[in-house]
Each structure stands twice: as structure tokens, then as C-alpha cells.
Scaffold this active site. Structure first.
Site, PDB file in Angstrom:
ATOM      1  N   LYS A  32       0.890  -0.967  -0.043  1.00 40.37           N
ATOM      2  CA  LYS A  32       0.080   0.223   0.020  1.00 40.37           C
ATOM      3  C   LYS A  32       0.767   1.121  -0.031  1.00 40.37           C
ATOM      4  CE  LYS A  32      -2.587  -1.388   3.834  1.00 40.37           C
ATOM      5  NZ  LYS A  32      -1.731  -2.082   4.505  1.00 40.37           N
ATOM      6  N   THR A  33       2.190   1.238   0.883  1.00 40.11           N
ATOM      7  CA  THR A  33       2.732   2.294   0.958  1.00 40.11           C
ATOM      8  C   THR A  33       3.658   2.614   0.014  1.00 40.11           C
ATOM      9  OG1 THR A  33       2.914   2.387   3.519  1.00 40.11           O
ATOM     10  CG2 THR A  33       4.272   4.265   2.696  1.00 40.11           C
ATOM     11  N   ASP A 224      -2.222   7.994   4.136  1.00 41.81           N
ATOM     12  CA  ASP A 224      -2.040   6.364   4.067  1.00 41.81           C
ATOM     13  C   ASP A 224      -2.455   5.823   5.510  1.00 41.81           C
ATOM     14  OD1 ASP A 224      -0.614   4.016   4.338  1.00 41.81           O
ATOM     15  OD2 ASP A 224       1.619   5.271   4.679  1.00 41.81           O
ATOM     16  N   GLU A 225      -2.446   4.580   5.806  1.00 38.14           N
ATOM     17  CA  GLU A 225      -2.973   4.352   6.906  1.00 38.14           C
ATOM     18  C   GLU A 225      -5.273   4.914   7.445  1.00 38.14           C
ATOM     19  OE1 GLU A 225      -1.292   1.932   9.209  1.00 38.14           O
ATOM     20  OE2 GLU A 225       0.914   2.359   8.277  1.00 38.14           O
ATOM     21  N   GLN A 255      -5.714  -3.151  10.293  1.00 37.95           N
ATOM     22  CA  GLN A 255      -5.065  -2.595  10.895  1.00 37.95           C
ATOM     23  C   GLN A 255      -4.981  -1.515  11.724  1.00 37.95           C
ATOM     24  OE1 GLN A 255      -1.013  -2.686   9.619  1.00 37.95           O
ATOM     25  NE2 GLN A 255      -1.694  -3.820   7.593  1.00 37.95           N
ATOM     26  N   ARG A 607       5.061  -7.433  10.702  1.00 40.01           N
ATOM     27  CA  ARG A 607       5.941  -6.544  10.627  1.00 40.01           C
ATOM     28  C   ARG A 607       7.110  -7.096  10.620  1.00 40.01           C
ATOM     29  NH1 ARG A 607       3.871  -2.998   9.104  1.00 40.01           N
ATOM     30  NH2 ARG A 607       2.054  -4.157   9.275  1.00 40.01           N
TER      31      ARG A 607
HETATM   32  N1  LIG Z   1       5.366  -5.170  -6.422  1.00 44.01           N
HETATM   33  C1  LIG Z   1       6.137  -5.567  -5.466  1.00 44.01           C
HETATM   34  N2  LIG Z   1       7.728  -5.606  -5.717  1.00 44.01           N
HETATM   35  C2  LIG Z   1       8.579  -5.708  -5.054  1.00 44.01           C
HETATM   36  N3  LIG Z   1       8.724  -5.819  -3.554  1.00 44.01           N
HETATM   37  C3  LIG Z   1       7.439  -5.139  -3.351  1.00 44.01           C
HETATM   38  C4  LIG Z   1       5.960  -4.379  -3.926  1.00 44.01           C
HETATM   39  N4  LIG Z   1       5.599  -4.457  -3.223  1.00 44.01           N
HETATM   40  C5  LIG Z   1       5.408  -4.309  -2.184  1.00 44.01           C
HETATM   41  N5  LIG Z   1       6.572  -5.150  -2.022  1.00 44.01           N
HETATM   42  C6  LIG Z   1       7.586  -4.424  -0.627  1.00 44.01           C
HETATM   43  O1  LIG Z   1       7.177  -5.187   0.123  1.00 44.01           O
HETATM   44  C7  LIG Z   1       7.016  -4.382   1.561  1.00 44.01           C
HETATM   45  C8  LIG Z   1       5.403  -4.091   1.663  1.00 44.01           C
HETATM   46  O2  LIG Z   1       5.207  -3.076   1.280  1.00 44.01           O
HETATM   47  P1  LIG Z   1       4.717  -1.848   1.887  1.00 44.01           P
HETATM   48  O3  LIG Z   1       5.044  -1.596   3.178  1.00 44.01           O
HETATM   49  O4  LIG Z   1       4.445  -0.821   0.790  1.00 44.01           O
HETATM   50  O5  LIG Z   1       3.511  -2.405   2.496  1.00 44.01           O
HETATM   51  P2  LIG Z   1       2.092  -2.099   3.299  1.00 44.01           P
HETATM   52  O6  LIG Z   1       0.729  -2.816   2.717  1.00 44.01           O
HETATM   53  O7  LIG Z   1       1.993  -0.320   2.880  1.00 44.01           O
HETATM   54  O8  LIG Z   1       1.692  -2.390   4.450  1.00 44.01           O
HETATM   55  P3  LIG Z   1       1.508  -2.152   5.781  1.00 44.01           P
HETATM   56  O9  LIG Z   1       0.258  -2.707   5.958  1.00 44.01           O
HETATM   57  O10 LIG Z   1       1.911  -2.908   7.285  1.00 44.01           O
HETATM   58  O11 LIG Z   1       1.481  -0.665   6.022  1.00 44.01           O
HETATM   59  C9  LIG Z   1       8.171  -3.191   0.839  1.00 44.01           C
HETATM   60  O12 LIG Z   1       9.066  -3.718   1.288  1.00 44.01           O
HETATM   61  C10 LIG Z   1       7.708  -3.536  -0.306  1.00 44.01           C
HETATM   62  O13 LIG Z   1       8.774  -2.691  -0.518  1.00 44.01           O
HETATM   63 MG   LIG Z   2       2.050   0.775   5.054  1.00 42.49          MG
END
Ligand SMILES: Nc1ncnc2c1ncn2[C@@H]1O[C@H](COP(=O)(O)OP(=O)(O)OP(=O)(O)O)[C@@H](O)[C@H]1O
Ligand SMILES: [Mg+2]
Length: 750
Positions: A32-33, A224-225, A255, A607
């Protein structure tokens, strides 16, 4: 556009869907981020959007800085010009420019929590109200709650429901305080934290020209969040996006962990209503964690009823199983964590910064900090102070220091009028001057107060020195724990904290209890021969002295689960997996509370990238007594296929620390059951009155059993012998479950 290669199809769709409302609802670690970051890069790079026209709102300043950093890597320095920050920091900046429109000077001050509380204290005093009823913390959190729901003092005073509520809480003057507090802030040209959002709403409501200006400026708005935004924040984004509707929010309902601060998960559901053209993207592939971790996290969150359906999966490798570590005490838990970090670092060539230790309440950091210090592992506490730096700890330590050494001026200054005993700053000044002028120790001034002070001040100081004297006598006769407990109680410090029922207040109270626990452990440890208060203070002084000159660039991160949102680490320890600690006893009034605790557990587990450890202690000092602890119910909820008991650690550590194991300790009392028991499900099984877990070594298929929560069932099969032995059981009312026998409690019926 090379960077688009770093995205999977739905992520890419979200990035390329630049115009119109967009909501990305996705599980943890699904990018997401990352999508937000790439989306900003894409807007600037491919769509030619001016970075000044993009606003992104994050939950912490750290998250904003990190995001900026990542965008810079994608598209270079241009990224610097986007607006990025927390809600508070962003709108404080805007208010700086516009505040005169709503009657505030442009150089308005921002009051932090301490300033706000001090103002409330004065208001309460001037209104001649009882400050034991209207405690600054309680009042502030009530006012804050109102502001976050956009309830002004005018509305507050006129709302019959609020009035009834305050009257029920025996605090009928709350609205009046709110009014005067707000007027005083205004007169001082100051805003508190919540005003920053409240006043932004007022500004946008009353000055459409200004709203229009920012609608033009922020052509693209991102949050975000999103699951943790409150009403006030939600409305700001809604207003900003009202014209162009280029709003993109990302979040995960699973979350949502800030309901207690007014965050409203309904915002996600309202979003669909507010934007009929909404485009929704689901991300279900997790990139962060191993299969084992993803599966475990899924099994945890599946227990919650209230959630949007998501199937999170990953292509990452299987990875290690989740390790369950059992310790015999909280200090041993700390040592096991520290030893494991030490070994893993060596074996896998990892850095300190690859590790995080997460806990439910701040006071748990104490045992972790001590163990890490002893092993010389650098750590940092994120989003909080290290245990011995916390105010309430310093206060109690100052009392102890002053009792041990009555010439200690700094300790004296801290405690002379805390808790309040009517000794004002002028009196303190007079005492210090007298000591200086006559070149005598402070203590001599205190014990001859009549010579230096007059009337009421002299009497108050006299009482103080008598109290300290009585502490000294106790200290001579008693061990460190008994002396310290007595100081905490008789000084009024414990009561002061106990009466403060806000989350912050509870936290402080727990911290002080934890300090007392540490002293009890010190006294009970046969290795410590000198059990006096002085000896304990010396040990702590030496321990905390290591703090200086530590390079904190490569450090193990210690933090509460709440602060860990959005972050990731190779290896994560979730410590204190015990009933009443996690789920927290304080937070368990209803089913909703339990679900919020479970979401916290979900946040914590997700995490971890490579390895997750869950640790618990079978005994823990609480309130100065060694109590038995039960493993957390959450442990039983993790899919047993992804978890294993760490046999090696349990065996070797038990030997290594035999001296300090719980056997042979005095003061052992049974587990205190909390009086509020939450409902796990609507039809929870009530265990038979004679329920006693049986030895399950000979458990076999075909046997009938009773489980305290799942009720009656019959064993289908037994798998894997030894420490990871599992039983699949068909329960009459709860269906089939596979349980890890080393901690499932089963009564064998036949
Ligand atoms: N398409 C992709 N290819 C490679 N790595 C990825 C891809 N998408 C996400 N990642 C990696 O996966 C990890 C998690 O991504 P991110 O932090 O954006 O998730 P999130 O959904 O925001 O998580 P959270 O819910 O904990 O905030 C990061 O290290 C990110 O770089
Ligand atoms: Mg995130």
C-alpha cells in the site's frame, strides 16, 4: 517508465489510476505504502503534475521522511517539493499562513500536552473546583475527544447527551472548563494539538475563498493508514478533494488500532458513500513476509468477526516456522530475546537494526532494556523514552535518592512539591538561597525550617522533612523493596498516578509498578548480597550510565506495537504474550475491545519479514508479587502448522539461569483473575467446575476431551511426536481445530 516494472498488475492499476477517487484496501505488507510512493512519482514523472500540487498525509513524521526518500530514489530531487507530512504538521503550516482569518496571530504558539495540562490546572484552580475530580489528564482527554469529533465548547455546553454523560461521571463542570480553557488559549494566541485540526476545519468551513485556494493547490490528495483517521481528519480531506475528487486513500481495516483515540473505522465504509465514482483496488499479494508468517497472520485475523474479506497470500519462500519461546520470568524473557538476537546476528550476519522487539505496554521495555544492555547490544526506543528516563520513574527514583542522600539537590528539587504539598517556587528558592548563604546542606535548612521560613511555608517544609526522616528510618530496617514500596505509597506518588484513569495515567502507574517489580526481583535474587535501597540505586546508576556515547545508527528497535505500524524488520519479537497483558486486561470491556487487541496482534505479527518470535513468561512480578501467568489466548489462535516451540532455548537457558528460576522464590502467590472476562464468541463454552487440564502424553485418536473454550470434542488424529505434537479435534460446537499440545489445555474425559 522503468519504475512501473516494480509493481504487480493491481498495484500498477492503482498507480496509473491518477484521476478520480481511489481507495486501496489491502492486507499488511501488500505494498500500500509502496503504491502511494510510486503514484506520486508517476504523477510527477509521467503526468507532468507539479510536485507542489500533491499532498500526502502520513501517520508519523518518520513515515513521511521515509516516503520522500523513496520517491527521490525513483525520480530524483524534484520529489522534494511535494507536500508530505502528518495531518498535524501539514495543517499547522497552513494555519501559519491563514490564522489571522480565524482571529489567531500568525505567530500563534502550539501548546504541547504539558502546556495544555498546566493551563487546565490553572483553570480548574481559578474555578475553585476539586483538582482531584478534574484531573488535568482526564479533562484534557475529554476535551480532545470532543475536538476530534468537531464538537466546539458551545455545542458541548448545549448538548443534553453530553451533559448527562458528564453528570453521570460526576464531572458536571467539564463543559465550563472547556469553554474557559478555549478562551484562554485564544487569548494567549495558542492552539493545542487538536486545535490544529479543529481550526483547519473552521477555516475551511467559514472561508470558502481559502478553501478554494487549497483545493486548487492540492490537486491530488493522498492518505496513508486511512483506517486510523478520525472525523476531524476525514472532513479536512473531504473538503480539500470536494472539487477535483482526486483523492486516494490506502488502508487496512484489519490494522485499525486507534479507536480509543477517536479513530473511526467507519471512515472506510463512508468513503464509498461519499464518492459514488469510487474506484476500489484490492491488493492481496504480500511481499514482506514468508509464507509461514502470512499464514499465521491470516489465522489470527480470521478470528475477528468485523472485517472486510481479504485473502492474503505470498510467493515468498516458506521460511522458518514462528518460534514460541517460553521463559520462567520476565527477566529471563529479556535474556532469551537478547541471546537469540546475539546468536542470529552472528549466524546470519545481520545488523542490530534488523531486529525489533514489540510490546503491548511501555513498562515491558524495562526487562528488555536491561537484558540488551547486559549483552552490550545497542538498542533504541522509538516513540518513547527509555524506561529510566520517564518522568514518573525519575520522580520515584528522586525520592529514593533523597532518602539515601539528603544533600542531593536535584532530587530535592524534583520532589519537594511533588505531589503537591503547598510548597511554592518562592519557598524552594528561599531554601536554596539559605543553604547557599550559610554554606550548609539543604537538609539542615529543611530541618530548621522555622529559622529560614515563616508561617505556612515553614510548617509544610517541616512536614516534608518529617516524612523523609521516617523514610530513612524505614530504609535502615527494611530491604530495598519494602522501603521503596513504602516511599511510593506514603509520599502520595502512587496515589496521584492511580487516580489518573486516562490511558497516559495508567501507563505511568504501570511504569512505577514495574520499577517496584524490578526492585523486588533485585531483592529476591540470591546473587545480590546487599539488599539495601542504596545498593539497588547504585546498580541502576551504573546500568543507565552506559547510555552515553552510544552510536544509535545500528540499533535494535524497541517499541510498543502501536508505534510499529507501517514498519518492517527482518526479525521481530512480540514479547509478553500472556493473558491480561496481551490481550490487555485494561482494554477488555467488550467484544469490540478484544477485536481491537487482536488487530494489534495482527499488526505486530505482520511487521516481520523473515522470522517472528512470540515469547511469554510463566511468572511475572506485578504489584510487587510474583504471579503465575497464563499464555495468551492469542497463542492458541495461531495456526499450529506455522508455529514451533523453541526447544533448544528453553532447555539451555533454563540451565544457564538456574539460579534465578522461579523455584525457591518467596512471596509466590496464585494468579489473580481479572473480574471482567470478555466474550470470545457469543456461545463461549463454560468449562466444567472441576475442569483441570490432563496430561496429554497419552492422548490418542478416538478419545473424548473438553477444552476450556471450545467445549467437548473427540480427537481425530495426533501428528508429530515430541515438543511440536499436535492434535486435530472435532469439537461439537466449534468444528475441527488443530491444537499444539504443549499449550492447549485439555481435560481427557474418556
Ligand atoms: N510489487 C512489489 N515488488 C517487490 N516488492 C514489493 C512490491 N510491493 C511491495 N513490495 C515490498 O513489500 C514490503 C511491504 O510493502 P509496503 O510497506 O508498501 O506494504 P503496506 O501494505 O504499506 O504494509 P503495512 O500494511 O504494514 O503498512 C516493502 O518492503 C515493499 O518494498
Ligand atoms: Mg504501509
Amino acid at each position: 517508465m522503468d519504475y512501473l516494472k516494480g509493481l504487480n498488475p493491481p498495484q500498477r492499476e492503482a498507480v496509473e489510476h491518477t484521476d478520480g477517487p481511489l481507495m486501496i484496501i489491502a492486507g499488511a505488507g501488500s505494498g500500500k505504502t509502496r503504491v502511494l510512493t510510486y503514484r506520486i512519482a508517476h504523477l510527477i514523472h509521467a503526468k507532468g503534475v507539479d510536485p507542489f500540487n500533491i499532498l500526502s498525509l502520513t501517520f508519523t513524521n518518520k513515515a513521511a521522511a521515509e516516503m520522500k526518500n523513496r520517491i527521490e530514489k525513483l525520480i530524483g530531487l524534484e520529489a522534494r517539493n511535494t507536500w508530505m507530512g502528518t495531518f498535524h504538521s501539514t495543517f499547522a503550516k497552513i494555519l501559519r499562513v491563514e490564522s489571522e482569518k480565524i482571529g489567531y496571530p500568525s505567530n500563534f504558539s502550539i501548546y504541547d500536552t504539558d502546556d495544555s495540562k498546566s493551563l487546565i490546572r490553572s483553570v480548574v484552580k481559578e474555578m475553585k473546583l476539586d483538582d482531584k475530580v478534574y484531573k488535568p489528564n482526564t479533562v484534557l482527554s475529554r476535551i480532545s475527544g470532543a475536538k476530534n469529533r468537531l464538537i466546539s465548547w458551545e455545542t458541548y455546553l448545549n448538548d443534553p447527551f453530553i451533559k448527562a454523560d458528564d453528570e453521570a461521571a460526576m464531572k458536571p463542570k467539564m463543559g465550563e472548563i472547556y469553554k474557559i480553557y478555549q478562551k484562554r488559549l485564544f487569548k494567549s494566541g495558542a492552539m493545542d494539538f487538536d486545535d490544529l485540526l479543529f481550526n483547519t476545519n473552521v477555516l475551511f468551513r467559514d472561508h470558502l475563498d481559502i478553501l478554494n485556494k487549497y483545493q486548487q493547490r492540492f490537486k491530488y490528495v493522498m492518505v496513508d493508514e486511512f483506517q486510523d483517521t478520525n472525523v476531524s481528519q476525514y472532513l479536512i480531506t473531504k473538503k480539500l478533494a470536494a472539487v477535483h475528487q482526486n483523492i486516494c486513500v490506502v488502508g487496512d481495516d484489519a490494522q485499525s488500532i486507534y479507536a480509543f483515540r477517536g479513530a473511526d473505522i467507519q471512515n472506510i465504509l463512508n468513503f464509498e458513500k461519499d464518492y459514488p465514482d469510487l474506484f476500489v483496488v484490492k491488493l492481496e499479494q504480500n511481499y514482506r513476509s514468508t509464507k509461514n508468517i502470512v499464514q499465521a497472520a491470516n489465522s489470527i485475523i480470521a478470528k475477528n468477526k468485523a472485517q472486510l474479506k481479504k485473502d492474503i497470500w505470498t510467493q515468498n519462500h516458506e521460511g522458518d516456522q514462528i518460534e514460541l519461546i517460553k521463559a520462567s520470568s520476565d527477566n529471563e524473557e529479556g535474556r532469551m530475546v537478547a541471546t537469540t538476537i546475539f546468536e542470529e546476528k552472528n549466524n546470519k550476519k545481520l545488523n542490530n537494526s534488523d531486529f525489533a522487539v514489540l510490546y503491548r505496554t511501555n513498562s515491558q521495555s524495562r526487562a528488555m532494556e536491561e537484558a540488551l544492555r547486559k549483552m552490550n547490544i545497542t538498542y533504541k526506543i522509538v516513540g518513547g523514552l527509555s524506561f529510566y528516563q520517564r518522568k514518573e520513574i525519575k520522580d520515584l527514583m528522586a525520592y529514593m535518592r533523597f532518602v539515601v542522600n539528603r544533600d542531593d539537590e536535584e532530587a530535592f528539587k524534583r520532589i519537594i512539591n511533588y505531589p503537591k504539598r503547598g510548597i511554592g517556587d518562592t519557598t524552594v528558592e528561599k531554601i536554596l538561597v539559605a543553604a547557599y548563604d550559610h554554606d550548609i546542606p539543604i537538609w539542615e535548612v529543611l530541618t530548621n525550617a522555622n529559622n529560614f521560613l515563616s508561617g505556612r511555608a515553614a510548617n509544610a517544609v517541616d512536614d516534608f522533612s518529617t516524612t523523609i526522616k521516617s523514610f530513612s528510618i524505614e530504609m535502615e530496617r527494611k530491604d530495598a523493596f519494602d522501603a521503596a514500596s513504602s516511599i511510593a505509597k506514603q509520599s502520595g506518588l502512587l496515589r496521584e498516578l492511580y487516580e489518573d484513569k486516562t490511558i497516559e495515567g495508567l501507563n505511568r502507574y504501570e511504569n512505577v509498578q514495574e520499577l517496584l517489580n524490578a526492585i523486588k526481583e533485585y531483592v529476591d535474587n540470591p546473587e545480590n548480597e546487599d539488599k539495601s535501597l542504596g545498593a539497588f540505586l547504585q546498580e541502576i546508576a551504573l546500568l543507565t550510565d552506559n547510555d552515553r556515547d552510544k552510536d544509535t545508527t545500528d540499533a535494535v528497535t524497541l517499541m510498543t506495537i502501536h508505534s510499529s505500524k507501517g514498519l518492517e524488520f527482518k526479525q521481530v519479537f512480540v514479547v509478553g504474550m500472556e493473558e491480561d497483558l496481551f490481550p490487555s486486561q485494561m482494554m477488555m470491556q467488550s467484544r469490540e475491545d478484544l477485536e481491537e487487541e487482536r488487530r494489534l496482534f495482527y499488526v505486530a505479527s505482520t511487521r516481520a519479514m523473515e522470522k517472528l518470535y512470540l515469547t511469554y513468561a510463566t511468572t511475572r512480578y506485578r504489584f510487587g508479587r510474583l504471579l503465575n501467568c497464563e499464555p495468551s489466548r492469542f497463542l492458541e489462535e495461531v495456526d499450529p502448522m506455522c508455529i514451533r516451540v523453541n526447544k533448544k532455548l528453553s532447555a539451555s537457558m533454563a540451565g544457564a539461569f538456574r539460579n534465578e528460576s522461579s523455584e525457591g522464590r518467596s512471596g509466590f502467590v496464585g494468579l489473580q483473575k481479572p473480574n471482567v472476562r470478555p466474550m470470545t464468541t457469543a456461545k463461549v463454552h463454560t468449562p466444567s467446575p472441576d475442569f483441570k487440564p490432563s496430561n496429554t502424553n497419552n492422548l490418542a485418536a478416538g478419545m473424548k476431551v473438553e477444552h476450556p473454550k471450545f467445549g467437548f470434542g473427540s480427537v481425530q488424529k495426533i501428528e508429530i511426536e515430541g515438543i511440536n505434537r499436535k492434535a486435530t479435534i472435532q469439537f461439537d460446537n466449534f468444528g475441527e481445530k488443530t491444537l499444539l499440545l504443549s499449550f492447549a489445555k485439555l481435560r481427557i474425559i474418556e
